[in-house]
Enzyme design. Structure first.
Site, short mmCIF file in Angstrom:
data_model
loop_
_atom_site.label_atom_id
_atom_site.label_comp_id
_atom_site.label_asym_id
_atom_site.label_seq_id
_atom_site.Cartn_x
_atom_site.Cartn_y
_atom_site.Cartn_z
CB CYS A 66 -0.98 -0.01 1.18
SG CYS A 66 -0.21 0.26 2.79
NE ARG A 67 0.76 8.53 0.95
CZ ARG A 67 1.22 8.97 2.12
NH1 ARG A 67 1.02 8.29 3.22
NH2 ARG A 67 1.88 10.11 2.19
#
Length: 105
Positions: A66-67
């Site tokens: 994810c980020r």
């Protein structure tokens, strides 16, 4: 629940450069992935995981991305709860990846 295994971006990069077959799943939202994704990663947004769980090979080593590493770690925890223990969280997520690789096209 067991602690979620972690992998650093340096380790992932080295293993990908060695040609290792690793299942990569990016759980970011569509607008985030539009800015770049690790080559070879499959995009399954976090909220779609329960409905698309059959797209995850439970026998493959799987790195979730994810980020920053928070959402992907939650996905790994969810998979453990439903009896699929294949998830490894990419520590630092795409923020860490772009520090070593630069922007992803």
């Amino acid at each position: 629940m067991q602690p979620v295994p972690q992998m650093t971006v340096d380790t992932l990069k080295a293993r990908l450069n060695n040609g290792e077959a690793i299942q990569l799943i990016d759980v970011r939202e569509h607008e985030e992935v539009a800015h770049g994704i690790i080559p070879g990663a499959k995009h399954i947004p976090m909220n779609d995981i329960p409905n698309r769980i059959d797209e995850i090979d439970p026998n493959a080593e799987t790195i979730f991305i994810c980020r920053s590493g928070y959402r992907s770690e939650r996905v790994c925890e969810y998979l453990q709860q439903v009896g699929i223990d294949c998830g490894i969280n990419l520590e630092g997520g795409m923020l860490a990846w772009t520090e070593i690789e630069g922007p992803i096209a």
